[in-house]
Design a protein around this motif. Sequence first.
Motif, PDB file in Angstrom:
ATOM      1  N   ALA A 164      29.983  54.700  48.213  1.00 10.63           N
ATOM      2  CA  ALA A 164      30.201  53.749  47.127  1.00 10.63           C
ATOM      3  C   ALA A 164      31.072  52.613  47.642  1.00 10.63           C
ATOM      4  N   VAL A 165      30.450  51.506  48.016  1.00 15.21           N
ATOM      5  CA  VAL A 165      31.147  50.384  48.656  1.00 15.21           C
ATOM      6  C   VAL A 165      31.662  49.429  47.581  1.00 15.21           C
ATOM      7  N   THR A 166      32.948  49.136  47.640  1.00 10.46           N
ATOM      8  CA  THR A 166      33.572  48.241  46.666  1.00 10.46           C
ATOM      9  C   THR A 166      34.527  47.302  47.402  1.00 10.46           C
ATOM     10  N   PRO A 167      34.468  46.005  47.151  1.00 11.28           N
ATOM     11  CA  PRO A 167      35.435  45.078  47.772  1.00 11.28           C
ATOM     12  C   PRO A 167      36.843  45.329  47.241  1.00 11.28           C
ATOM     13  N   ALA A 168      37.835  45.158  48.101  1.00  9.98           N
ATOM     14  CA  ALA A 168      39.227  45.402  47.692  1.00  9.98           C
ATOM     15  C   ALA A 168      39.738  44.335  46.745  1.00  9.98           C
ATOM     16  N   ASN A 169      39.113  43.148  46.725  1.00 12.01           N
ATOM     17  CA  ASN A 169      39.611  42.065  45.877  1.00 12.01           C
ATOM     18  C   ASN A 169      38.905  42.014  44.523  1.00 12.01           C
ATOM     19  N   THR A 170      38.299  43.139  44.098  1.00 11.27           N
ATOM     20  CA  THR A 170      37.710  43.238  42.752  1.00 11.27           C
ATOM     21  C   THR A 170      38.306  44.443  42.047  1.00 11.27           C
TER      22      THR A 170
ATOM     23  N   THR B 106      36.114  47.597  51.212  1.00 11.49           N
ATOM     24  CA  THR B 106      35.933  46.507  52.177  1.00 11.49           C
ATOM     25  C   THR B 106      36.831  45.319  51.812  1.00 11.49           C
ATOM     26  N   LYS B 107      36.822  44.321  52.684  1.00 17.88           N
ATOM     27  CA  LYS B 107      37.541  43.058  52.464  1.00 17.88           C
ATOM     28  C   LYS B 107      39.035  43.270  52.236  1.00 17.88           C
ATOM     29  N   LEU B 108      39.600  44.265  52.939  1.00 13.68           N
ATOM     30  CA  LEU B 108      41.040  44.483  52.820  1.00 13.68           C
ATOM     31  C   LEU B 108      41.828  43.297  53.364  1.00 13.68           C
ATOM     32  N   ASP B 109      41.240  42.558  54.303  1.00 13.40           N
ATOM     33  CA  ASP B 109      41.940  41.414  54.890  1.00 13.40           C
ATOM     34  C   ASP B 109      41.873  40.169  54.022  1.00 13.40           C
TER      35      ASP B 109
ATOM     36  N   VAL C 101      37.617  49.684  55.464  1.00  9.00           N
ATOM     37  CA  VAL C 101      37.016  49.045  56.634  1.00  9.00           C
ATOM     38  C   VAL C 101      37.235  47.540  56.532  1.00  9.00           C
ATOM     39  N   VAL C 102      37.234  46.891  57.682  1.00  9.36           N
ATOM     40  CA  VAL C 102      37.326  45.435  57.746  1.00  9.36           C
ATOM     41  C   VAL C 102      36.141  44.937  58.557  1.00  9.36           C
TER      42      VAL C 102
ATOM     43  N   SER D  27      47.491  40.336  41.373  1.00  3.68           N
ATOM     44  CA  SER D  27      46.422  39.414  41.768  1.00  3.68           C
ATOM     45  C   SER D  27      45.709  38.927  40.537  1.00  3.68           C
ATOM     46  N   GLY D  28      45.181  37.737  40.617  1.00  8.07           N
ATOM     47  CA  GLY D  28      44.467  37.180  39.470  1.00  8.07           C
ATOM     48  C   GLY D  28      43.042  37.652  39.367  1.00  8.07           C
ATOM     49  N   ARG D  29      42.486  38.375  40.404  1.00  9.70           N
ATOM     50  CA  ARG D  29      41.064  38.738  40.388  1.00  9.70           C
ATOM     51  C   ARG D  29      40.848  40.222  40.256  1.00  9.70           C
ATOM     52  N   GLY D  30      41.866  41.023  40.265  1.00  8.98           N
ATOM     53  CA  GLY D  30      41.646  42.461  40.174  1.00  8.98           C
ATOM     54  C   GLY D  30      42.974  43.177  40.126  1.00  8.98           C
TER      55      GLY D  30
END
Length: 796
Positions: free
Chosen positions: A122-128, A154-157, A183-184, A740-743
């Motif tokens: 289950a892949v989820t971006p870190a900024n959501t 993903t997208k931890l960076d 992961v990055v 954060s304003g996005r999540g």
Amino acid sequence: VSRDFLPRGSGIVTRRPLVLQLITAKTEYAEFLHCKGRKFTDFDEVRQEIEVETDRVTGMNKGISSVPINLRIYSPHVLSLTLIDLPGITKVPVGDQPPDIEQQIRDMIMQFISRENCLILAVTPANTDLANSDALKLAKEVDPQGLRTIGVITKLDLMDEGTDAREILENKLLPLRRGYIGVVNRSQKDIDGKKDIKAALLAERKFFLSHSAYRHMADRMGTPYLQKVLNQQLTNHIRDTLPAFRSKLQGQLLSIEHEVEVYKNFRPEDPTRKTKALLQMVQQFSVDFEKRIEGSGDQVDTLELSGGAKINRIFHERFPFELVKMEFNEKELRREISYAIKNIHGIRQVPPRSQAHPQTGLFTPDMAFEAIVKKQIVKLKGPCLKSVDLVMQELINTVKKCTKKLATYPRLCEETERIVAGYIREREEKTKDQVLLLIDIQVSYINTNHEDFIGFANAQQRSSQVNKSAVGNQVIRKGWLTINNIGIMKGGSKEYWFVLTAESLSWYKDDEEKEKKYMLPLDNLKVRDVEKSFMSSKHIFALFNTEQRNVYKDYRFLELACDSQEEVDSWKASLLRAGVYPDKSATENEENGQADNFSMDPQLERQVETIRNLVDSYMSIINKCIRDLIPKTIMHLMINNVKEFINAELLAHLYSSEDQNTLMEESAEQAQRRDEMLRMYQALKEALAIIGDISTSTVSTPAPPPVDDSWLQQARRSPPPSPSTPRRPTLNNPPTRPLSGRGPAPAIPSPGPQSGAPPVPFRPGPLPPFPGGGEALGGPPQVPSRPTRAPPSIPR
């Protein structure tokens, strides 16, 4: 894979499922299932082929398809895994996408993740907002226990400065049973700049080691660790399924062992083998033919009558049915008798006195009786010859079924079928000659001194109607029939248990015969065929009253349906035994038109009645004799003769027809089957040896304990949070980092055991301890073999 081969871009790029099989090998190359035989060593060409194949099925304008692309990658740098890359969920259709694009993609994803042997990433971006992850929601639907779901962040960076996903990756916030792995990946800028995969992996490793929130768990983060976890889960799955798989392989090995023993010592050009095989095949054919005729075959047909059973039906149902069906028509017979009497008297007819008709002689002539009887006997030739044809056809069908076992040798199969079928046709001609001879013998001498013949004295007192009292009210037949012509408003077509006696036709609710539905007297009934309807698979016949009365309630006809035409014929034969004859209304209309051409005086009517009774009596004797002799003749001259021919002469005919080497030439299919069986036998033995090694040398890890994942249900019930108001679960301590304003911004709890939910280690093993309630991650979890405690939950 350490290779850049997947298409990248904006919008929906993965528009077809990509089934990616990673196989450990010494050399590195790729193969597509739709490009068999072609090896790709340039992975840029692999990307182009994926894009071309996607556009070929889905078009150029963002369409999607559930037809997968199958890609195999052989490399020394991969672990043996099978991955499936699925399209991301699209909310708004673009291009050629249908309005229900979201539902179509959901259905496509569910088709794959519903399989029990599938591990879900289950892949989820870190900024959501993780709580609104569609991937986790779908995984929860098909994997409520969480045994197959691994979260990938993903997208931890790319997270906002001052925020991190530490608590999520530590499985404290929004926990999963198998936890999360971060992961990055390369950014679009890295891809455009042709950044190497190896360099990207080093950069990922450096990111986790240098980041203050992740360095303590850097050895459990990153793409290489995710690869190892997946491989370990595959190993666990293999170990779990090994016992059942081993039993299945052993069963297959035992089932083919006997056949393989024959193939092991097989020498195609050995003449002694061919001679032995020919003798065995002919002997087996002879045994199979006799068993099918005698009814003791090892392969019993459960779908239809065949062989001896069908011949028995021809003898005792079909042949009597044909005899009764051609029984003389009453009006036609009487007219023939009257013409015969008049023609025999000729000019010697008595002139009229007070009557308007010429009178015949004073005595009933014997010649008229003999002429009518001989004519009726000759009519029996048709049914007798037809029964010979039916038996001949069934014998040939039996031969064809028996020769199927000879399919290993096509020429032998063809020659055997040709020789035996030719002999059956020869015997058919001789049998027909004998049958015609039997009929001619009956015609040659009319034996009026037969003990069953009523004689002239009794003929004048006998009723012309069929005497049912001799039969009594005995049961003639029982069986299931469907009443076909009942309207839908009155219940529609229904199946009942029918009982036919000599006087009535009754039907019951079931074969216990307790609840009788109706009893129909057979007086004045006749039977006729009904055309099979286009939509129905049933075969139908109908009963009706010759006096135009209703047969059943307010129905003029009673339509009865069977599953096969054979059943219809069998019921007709049984009804004929009960005195219910086929409809001959068309013939009767013609006869009525001809009946005006003659009329009879009372004396002629008496003579006609007398001869009619005599003919009926004598023909019953002939019918009884013919019904007994014809089956015996067919059995002796055809069936037994064919069996003797197969046993004694078939082998000699085969030797004389063709060379033995030609006859015993093996079919290509059999040679292929032999090779496949030997390969399968060897593969099964190797597989069992490998399983034995795996079961002793592999190490499996136990499944982690359950966690409180009720947040997934809450996320489904609650509306998604607005971007300006991030939604966070309630913790005991306030967050110490900016939001954060996005999540959601995961909080760093104050040190202490009550800072969050009890941590659940993702994979047991010696790991360095770290503060903040993470001591449990430093060693294997202390889980009892039979846990009785409740799963951990998030404190309220």
